[in-house]
Design a protein around this motif. Structure first.
Motif, PDB file in Angstrom:
ATOM      1  N   LYS A 149       2.052  -4.373   0.204  1.00 15.04           N
ATOM      2  CA  LYS A 149       2.312  -4.509   1.612  1.00 15.04           C
ATOM      3  C   LYS A 149       1.402  -3.335   2.566  1.00 15.04           C
ATOM      4  O   LYS A 149       1.370  -2.282   2.023  1.00 15.04           O
ATOM      5  N   ASP A 150       0.910  -4.006   3.651  1.00 18.25           N
ATOM      6  CA  ASP A 150      -0.069  -3.264   4.292  1.00 18.25           C
ATOM      7  C   ASP A 150       0.739  -2.279   5.242  1.00 18.25           C
ATOM      8  O   ASP A 150       1.929  -2.343   5.307  1.00 18.25           O
ATOM      9  N   LYS A 154       3.035  -6.020   6.298  1.00 13.73           N
ATOM     10  CA  LYS A 154       2.751  -7.569   5.590  1.00 13.73           C
ATOM     11  C   LYS A 154       2.445  -7.526   4.310  1.00 13.73           C
ATOM     12  O   LYS A 154       1.805  -6.735   3.777  1.00 13.73           O
ATOM     13  N   VAL A 155       3.013  -8.524   3.303  1.00 12.18           N
ATOM     14  CA  VAL A 155       2.483  -8.679   2.250  1.00 12.18           C
ATOM     15  C   VAL A 155       1.074  -9.349   2.172  1.00 12.18           C
ATOM     16  O   VAL A 155       0.719 -10.436   2.909  1.00 12.18           O
ATOM     17  N   ILE A 156       0.101  -8.499   1.510  1.00 13.26           N
ATOM     18  CA  ILE A 156      -1.271  -9.254   1.451  1.00 13.26           C
ATOM     19  C   ILE A 156      -1.519  -9.577   0.115  1.00 13.26           C
ATOM     20  O   ILE A 156      -2.659 -10.206  -0.364  1.00 13.26           O
ATOM     21  N   GLY A 157      -0.555  -9.224  -1.034  1.00 16.45           N
ATOM     22  CA  GLY A 157      -1.008  -9.455  -2.363  1.00 16.45           C
ATOM     23  C   GLY A 157       0.391  -9.268  -3.265  1.00 16.45           C
ATOM     24  O   GLY A 157       1.148  -8.668  -2.750  1.00 16.45           O
ATOM     25  N   VAL A 158       0.022  -9.611  -4.442  1.00 16.62           N
ATOM     26  CA  VAL A 158       1.164  -9.096  -5.473  1.00 16.62           C
ATOM     27  C   VAL A 158       0.629  -8.729  -6.769  1.00 16.62           C
ATOM     28  O   VAL A 158      -0.497  -9.073  -7.075  1.00 16.62           O
ATOM     29  N   GLY A 187       1.018   0.286  -4.512  1.00 19.16           N
ATOM     30  CA  GLY A 187       0.995  -0.848  -3.850  1.00 19.16           C
ATOM     31  C   GLY A 187       0.562  -1.014  -2.386  1.00 19.16           C
ATOM     32  O   GLY A 187      -0.243  -1.357  -1.884  1.00 19.16           O
ATOM     33  N   SER A 188       1.215   0.265  -1.680  1.00 12.45           N
ATOM     34  CA  SER A 188       0.958   0.358  -0.456  1.00 12.45           C
ATOM     35  C   SER A 188      -0.255   0.925  -0.142  1.00 12.45           C
ATOM     36  O   SER A 188      -1.174   0.663   0.792  1.00 12.45           O
ATOM     37  N   GLN A 189      -0.808   1.808  -1.102  1.00 10.05           N
ATOM     38  CA  GLN A 189      -2.112   2.433  -0.991  1.00 10.05           C
ATOM     39  C   GLN A 189      -3.096   1.437  -1.039  1.00 10.05           C
ATOM     40  O   GLN A 189      -4.094   1.395  -0.518  1.00 10.05           O
ATOM     41  N   ILE A 194      -7.353  -2.481   0.060  1.00  6.30           N
ATOM     42  CA  ILE A 194      -8.082  -3.705  -0.179  1.00  6.30           C
ATOM     43  C   ILE A 194      -8.214  -4.279   1.303  1.00  6.30           C
ATOM     44  O   ILE A 194      -9.334  -4.797   1.679  1.00  6.30           O
ATOM     45  N   LYS A 195      -7.547  -3.907   2.376  1.00  7.73           N
ATOM     46  CA  LYS A 195      -7.811  -4.351   3.929  1.00  7.73           C
ATOM     47  C   LYS A 195      -9.226  -3.736   4.249  1.00  7.73           C
ATOM     48  O   LYS A 195     -10.112  -4.406   4.846  1.00  7.73           O
ATOM     49  N   ASN A 196      -9.398  -2.517   3.874  1.00  2.90           N
ATOM     50  CA  ASN A 196     -10.689  -1.808   4.262  1.00  2.90           C
ATOM     51  C   ASN A 196     -11.906  -2.472   3.628  1.00  2.90           C
ATOM     52  O   ASN A 196     -12.833  -2.743   4.255  1.00  2.90           O
TER      53      ASN A 196
END
Ligand code: C2E
Ligand code: SIN
Ligand code: SIN
Ligand code: FE
Length: 409
Positions: A149-150, A154-158, A187-189, A194-196
């Motif tokens: 979760k970002d 929001k879930v961006i992956g699993v 996961g949140s880190q 990942i987004k960056n």
């Protein structure tokens, strides 16, 4: 009895403290990895280390699909070797529905901690897909599936971890709240990192695109040279690789080399687009494109400005000192300039220009051999022939496709 409980509590606290410390260190490592592929591998690797398990996969959400992007499996790697594993785990996509465990987690944001995936109740909303096990002769048992979760939740992956192991290497269930909490936090880190990295990747792609377009506009109004810039940039990276340059240096060359002829914006069309041979005066004018390019780029401040200026200024110097504009000799010419010199001439020879027709590969090879130690650094000529197959592939993949309504001359 009370003492024993207290002792257990202390041990648990110590364990937790150690894990939190590890988690902090991982967080820092994740934020500093800019390369998306490496980052994704690192996330799975660190998650598996944190809770000690045999295998793990990562999915990234893309529109209505989950892209399967990383898979690690110690048992199978031992059995088949690293290369075979890479081949087996080709990327694929899953629809995001509650049917699969990863889809379920992506959709609901819930963690699934399943002691044995073969014992999932028939009434359960999600099912386990046994293709993976069947195909790979693997027995998945315990599984921990956690959403990434970002910062906006929001879930961006699993991330899917498989077969927790005890110290003796036996498969056990994932240890309840503790494991869930640890992986959730990781996961949140991971999601933010990942987004960056995705943003960096997109920005770099857009940046490269811009450089290509603008450099091409400067290069020539002759649409026949459409892909010249991309090809020279890619040949240069291939040569740099053969010469053993570091990844960061290769990146600099990738971004800086497209601008080698940017100085041609300052050359009158009458000279630049002349169909025939240039006379002495015209030749002097066109040689100025190196100095003009160097001047234009000396005003840039970004990370590529130094090397792009260097390349623009020196890509027509010759190893034997007979080039222009400064008649530099040998290693007085920056390595980047020597690399682009060969890449540029190779492409000029093998393609047609407004002033010349294309040459055959044999003739091109002949010229490059003959010019070793004269026009070109012999070290780079060697790198060229050592990477010849790759160079030809780049040439084939990036052929010019003249635009339909382009004004040909
Ligand atoms: P370019 O067309 O990108 O060519 C780059 C370099 O490739 C040339 O640098 C030269 O070293 C090599 N090259 C190109 N064609 C041939 C060839 O037929 N034989 C051999 N041995 N080498 C070749 P150079 O000569 O310093 O030229 C720089 C730029 O000046 C060229 O870039 C092109 O834009 C222009 N140019 C050079 N000669 C002529 C010409 O006769 N007519 C016109 N219109 N432009 C020319
Ligand atoms: C990097 O990978 O260091 C970022 C590239 C850049 O300098 O723009
Ligand atoms: C290098 O090879 O990286 C430097 C030596 C040279 O300029 O050729
Ligand atoms: Fe040039």
């Amino acid at each position: 009895m009370k003492l024993l409980m207290k002792r257990k509590k202390i041990v648990e606290n110590e364990y937790l403290e150690k894990q939190v410390h590890k988690l902090n260190k991982i967080g820092i490592a994740l934020t500093s990895e800019q390369n998306l592929d490496k980052l994704l591998e690192m996330i799975v690797w660190e998650a598996r280390n944190l809770v000690n398990c045999d295998a793990g996969s990562l999915y990234i959400k893309k529109d209505d699909l989950l892209d399967f992007v990383v898979s690690q499996n110690d048992t199978m790697t031992k059995r088949l070797g690293e290369a075979k594993i890479k081949e087996l785990f080709k990327t694929f996509s899953l629809p995001i529905t509650k049917e699969s465990v990863s889809g379920y987690t992506a959709l609901t944001g819930e963690i699934l901690n399943i002691p044995d995936v073969y014992e999932i109740s028939k009434n359960s909303e999600y099912k386990i897909n046994l293709d993976y096990d069947r195909r790979n002769q693997y027995r998945s048992r315990s599984m921990l599936v956690v959403p990434l979760k970002d910062n906006e939740n929001k879930v961006i992956g699993v991330i899917q971890l498989i077969n927790a192991l005890d110290k003796a290497g036996n498969i056990i269930p994932f240890s309840g709240a503790m494991a869930e909490e640890l992986i959730c936090s990781l996961g949140s880190q991971a999601a933010v990192a990942i987004k960056n990295a995705q943003l960096t990747k997109d920005l770099k792609a857009a940046y490269l695109d811009t450089i290509y377009c603008l450099s091409e506009a400067a290069e020539s109004k002759d649409k026949d040279t459409g892909m010249h810039i991309q090809r020279v940039s890619n040949y240069s990276v291939a040569l740099g690789k053969k010469l053993g340059l570091a990844e960061r240096e290769l990146e600099l060359i990738l971004y800086a080399s497209p601008m080698h002829d940017i100085g041609k914006v300052g050359i009158p069309d009458a000279v630049l687009l002349k169909p025939g041979k240039l006379d002495v005066e015209e030749r002097k004018i066109i040689e100025q494109h190196t100095v003009i390019g160097g001047n234009i780029l000396s005003k840039a401040k970004g990370p590529f400005s130094k090397i792009s200026k260097e390349i623009a200024l020196t890509h027509h110097e010759k190893f034997d000192g007979t080039g222009y504009p400064n008649k530099l000799i040998g290693e007085e010419i920056p390595l980047s300039g020597r690399i682009v010199a060969l890449a540029d001439v190779f492409d000029a020879l093998i393609n047609k220009r407004c002033y010349k027709s294309a040459m055959s590969c044999d003739d091109v090879i002949e010229i490059i051999k003959k010019e070793s130690g004269k026009h070109f650094d012999p070290k780079i000529v060697t790198a060229f022939f050592d990477s010849y197959k790759e160079i030809i592939e780049i040439f084939e993949k990036n052929k010019d496709t003249p635009l339909e309504n382009s004004t040909k001359i």
